[in-house]
Design an enzyme around this catalytic site. Structure first.
Site, mmCIF file in Angstrom:
data_model
loop_
_atom_site.group_PDB
_atom_site.id
_atom_site.type_symbol
_atom_site.label_atom_id
_atom_site.label_comp_id
_atom_site.label_asym_id
_atom_site.label_seq_id
_atom_site.Cartn_x
_atom_site.Cartn_y
_atom_site.Cartn_z
ATOM 1 N N GLY A 88 109.121 132.970 90.235
ATOM 2 C CA GLY A 88 107.887 133.659 90.296
ATOM 3 C C GLY A 88 106.865 132.774 90.875
ATOM 4 O O GLY A 88 106.967 131.448 90.930
ATOM 5 N N CYS A 105 114.370 128.815 88.830
ATOM 6 C CA CYS A 105 113.064 128.310 89.331
ATOM 7 C C CYS A 105 112.011 128.488 88.158
ATOM 8 O O CYS A 105 111.967 127.729 87.085
ATOM 9 C CB CYS A 105 112.817 129.095 90.433
ATOM 10 S SG CYS A 105 111.752 128.365 91.543
ATOM 11 N N TYR A 106 111.352 129.476 88.334
ATOM 12 C CA TYR A 106 109.978 129.638 87.306
ATOM 13 C C TYR A 106 110.541 129.967 85.919
ATOM 14 O O TYR A 106 110.203 129.433 85.095
ATOM 15 C CB TYR A 106 109.242 130.813 87.839
ATOM 16 C CG TYR A 106 108.128 130.942 86.934
ATOM 17 C CD1 TYR A 106 106.809 130.301 86.917
ATOM 18 C CD2 TYR A 106 108.146 131.879 85.958
ATOM 19 C CE1 TYR A 106 105.827 130.362 85.925
ATOM 20 C CE2 TYR A 106 107.040 132.267 84.942
ATOM 21 C CZ TYR A 106 106.005 131.433 85.040
ATOM 22 O OH TYR A 106 104.756 131.675 84.149
ATOM 23 N N HIS A 126 117.544 128.389 93.872
ATOM 24 C CA HIS A 126 117.794 129.638 93.881
ATOM 25 C C HIS A 126 119.429 130.009 94.192
ATOM 26 O O HIS A 126 119.729 130.003 95.335
ATOM 27 C CB HIS A 126 116.835 130.246 94.992
ATOM 28 C CG HIS A 126 115.674 130.328 94.488
ATOM 29 N ND1 HIS A 126 114.782 131.405 93.540
ATOM 30 C CD2 HIS A 126 114.339 129.435 94.627
ATOM 31 C CE1 HIS A 126 113.787 131.194 93.509
ATOM 32 N NE2 HIS A 126 113.235 130.312 93.977
ATOM 33 N N GLU A 164 120.744 132.699 94.062
ATOM 34 C CA GLU A 164 120.945 134.022 94.498
ATOM 35 C C GLU A 164 120.797 134.168 95.971
ATOM 36 O O GLU A 164 121.491 135.131 96.909
ATOM 37 C CB GLU A 164 120.009 135.016 94.079
ATOM 38 C CG GLU A 164 118.530 134.841 94.098
ATOM 39 C CD GLU A 164 117.804 133.859 93.231
ATOM 40 O OE1 GLU A 164 118.420 132.888 92.920
ATOM 41 O OE2 GLU A 164 116.574 133.664 93.357
ATOM 42 N N ASP A 207 120.255 157.955 102.430
ATOM 43 C CA ASP A 207 119.638 157.840 101.011
ATOM 44 C C ASP A 207 119.406 159.227 100.535
ATOM 45 O O ASP A 207 119.846 159.378 99.057
ATOM 46 C CB ASP A 207 118.062 157.226 101.139
ATOM 47 C CG ASP A 207 118.212 155.730 101.604
ATOM 48 O OD1 ASP A 207 119.666 155.324 101.764
ATOM 49 O OD2 ASP A 207 117.566 155.218 102.175
ATOM 50 N N LYS A 262 120.821 148.638 100.791
ATOM 51 C CA LYS A 262 121.655 150.060 101.380
ATOM 52 C C LYS A 262 123.154 149.796 101.312
ATOM 53 O O LYS A 262 123.612 150.978 101.404
ATOM 54 C CB LYS A 262 121.106 149.530 102.851
ATOM 55 C CG LYS A 262 121.447 150.610 103.752
ATOM 56 C CD LYS A 262 120.207 151.883 103.786
ATOM 57 C CE LYS A 262 120.296 152.859 104.715
ATOM 58 N NZ LYS A 262 119.126 153.695 104.638
#
Ligand code: XMP
Length: 514
Positions: A55, A82-83, A169, A171, A227, A370
């Site tokens: 964040g 992180c944060y 990070h 991710e 979608d 997606k």
């Protein structure tokens, strides 16, 4: 199916959905909640693990997002990123300070491979860093398990309590072994069995939608795009007859597309959607007559679409729920994404609701990327051509015709585009190129056909390679393929005497040719 879940507590970082996505890639179900979610609700959900995201704030400042210390005492493993890592240390008695310089980008991190989190990770591994603050002292009970040249605590843990903090990070793909680390957390530390698959998402959604809708009435605007199609079919499977789908044919669709959509979703198709097709082509052409400014065309098409939809909705009467096919990237781009900062406003979110009499919105795909939506579509049995359809703008061909829109121009661009798509598929390039289409320039020029002078339009062919549609490059299509497309368009499409290939990348161009 064990029903096990990991939850991500969102502290406002940009990569939060990526965290959830990576966890799902480990076959563990994952949902994101705001950091404002009360501890009672978390206890009720009884997750197998909790991940605190990054964040933009500094955890030692007074009004920064925080959480009750009790979170770390539930006996549920917690991973702070992180944060989230800094906050964990701050709350548990460590020290977080402002560094003199920001550590940013790919960074070599030296890890203790004896840590369960770094099982099978190389002792020196490249990770993505993006932080100003750093952990200068770990909380009591924690040991340091990774560092970099500039950052004394790149990771720390209290393994007996299942608490893990990492400064980088895992991710993002720049962290080369990041997915392995998240796998080690959810499968190793949290002990998740990893039996979740996209069919579990489908099952779970159907169950949740049923619970939510009860015997209420549901309305869905179906465009035939990936979608809205997946959302509609999901709803149909969940509530059957209570659903009505309205498909507005604005006459600006690709060649035969209206009929194709009707064939799949209409009464002859495999799904029972109470499908209503509104043939509003002429209304749109009338409204667009003489208008050439692209933003005005977009506005007119958007407004007319709402009006047509509204009229149809009135016939149906009040409904309880309105379905929207919003997916995660729409949410982020509109700045509606949980705690993340606004990036840009988006055309598909937040349009309809004001105009229709309904109580609540259902957005079943809101947390998916997606490719995950596509997987869900396949799981639901939608045809592949529909599931792998390339993006198509809401205002359709209205913006692929430069200048004013007429029925004749729509016919030209539809025919040219159909030939182009056919030849790209024949050449086996359709899976390689991310988006390709024909547009009609507003330029006419002199040519000669047979013995006759012509004064006709030029068609522009566009084809781009892109990962995120935010930047793109023109695709390198073999000359023979382009040549064949050109020949066919000139021969088969009346009103065209020139074909051009658009080489522009984005930026400075856009993907659309509008
Ligand atoms: P641009 O032209 O901005 O397009 O580079 C980026 C991507 O967005 C698509 N696009 C739209 N999609 N409604 C949509 O659903 C729209 O109004 C719209 N305008 C552009 C475009 O096709 C490309 O994939």
């Amino acid at each position: 199916m064990t029903g096990e879940m990991v939850i991500v507590l969102d502290f406002g970082g940009q990569y939060n959905q990526l965290v959830a996505r990576r966890v799902r890639e480990c076959n563990v179900y994952c949902e994101i909640y705001s950091y404002k979610t009360p501890i009672g609700k978390i206890k009720e959900m009884n997750p197998k693990g909790i991940i605190l995201t990054g964040g933009p704030n500094s955890c030692y400042e007074e009004d920064s997002p925080t959480y009750t210390k009790e979170l770390f005492e539930l006996g549920i493993p917690v991973l702070g990123l992180c944060y989230g890592a800094q906050l964990m240390q701050h709350i548990l008695g460590g020290k977080v300070e402002r560094a003199e310089t920001r550590e940013y980008g790919k960074t070599e991190v030296l890890v203790d491979t004896g840590s369960q989190l770094f099982h099978n990770v190389l002792p020196s591994t490249i990770c993505w860093m993006s932080h100003f603050d750093y952990i200068s002292r770990v909380a009591p009970g924690f040991t340091i398990t990774a560092h970099t040249e500039n950052c004394p605590v790149a990771a720390a843990e209290n393994a007996t309590q299942g608490l893990y903090a990492i400064q980088f990070h895992p991710e993002v793909l720049h962290t080369q072994e990041g997915t392995k680390m998240l796998y080690n957390f959810v499968r190793g530390v949290c002990g998740c069995a990893g039996d979740w698959k996209m069919d579990s998402f489908v099952e779970r959604s159907i169950r949740e939608i049923r619970e939510k809708v009860g015997d209420g009435k549901v309305l869905c605007a179906l465009s035939g795009g990936v979608d809205s199609s997946v959302a509609a079919v999901l709803l149909a499977k969940a509530v059957g007859d209570q659903l009505t789908c309205v498909f507005v044919d604005h006459g600006l669709l690709r060649k035969n597309e209206g009929d194709e959509v009707e064939a799949v979703f209409g009464p002859e198709g495999d799904y029972d959607l109470n499908f209503i097709r509104v043939n509003a082509q002429q209304r749109f052409y009338d409204k667009l007559a003489g208008v050439s400014e692209p933003e005005r065309k977009r506005k007119i098409i958007g407004e007319e679409f709402i009006r047509v939809f509204e009229e149809e909705a009135k016939k149906i009467g009040a409904v309880d729920f309105l379905v929207q096919g919003t997916i995660y990237p729409d949410v982020v781009e509109s700045g509606l994404g949980g705690e993340s900062a606004v990036i840009k406003s988006h055309h598909n979110v937040g349009g309809l609701p004001d105009y229709v009499d309904f109580k609540e919105i259902i957005e079943p795909l809101r947390n998916l990327f997606k490719d995950e939506v596509r997987k869900a579509g396949l799981e639901l049995g939608l045809p592949e051509y529909l599931v792998f359809r390339q993006p198509f703008p809401g205002p359709g061909l209205g913006i692929r015709i430069i200048g004013d829109v007429t029925e004749e121009k729509v016919r030209i661009v539809q025919d040219a585009d159909a030939i182009y798509r056919e030849e790209i598929a024949n050449a086996g390039l359709d899976k390689e190129i991310n988006q390709y289409f024909a547009a009609l320039t507003n330029m006419r020029s002199v040519g000669v056909m047979g013995d006759e002078r012509t004064y006709d339009y030029a068609v522009a062919l566009r084809a781009v390679k892109t990962i995120d549609f935010m930047t793109a490059e023109a695709a390198e299509i073999p000359f023979e393929v382009l040549n064949k497309v050109m020949n066919r368009i000139i021969n088969e499409v009346k009103g065209v005497n020139r074909v051009m290939y658009d080489l522009t990348s984005k930026p400075p161009g856009t993907i659309e040719f509008e």
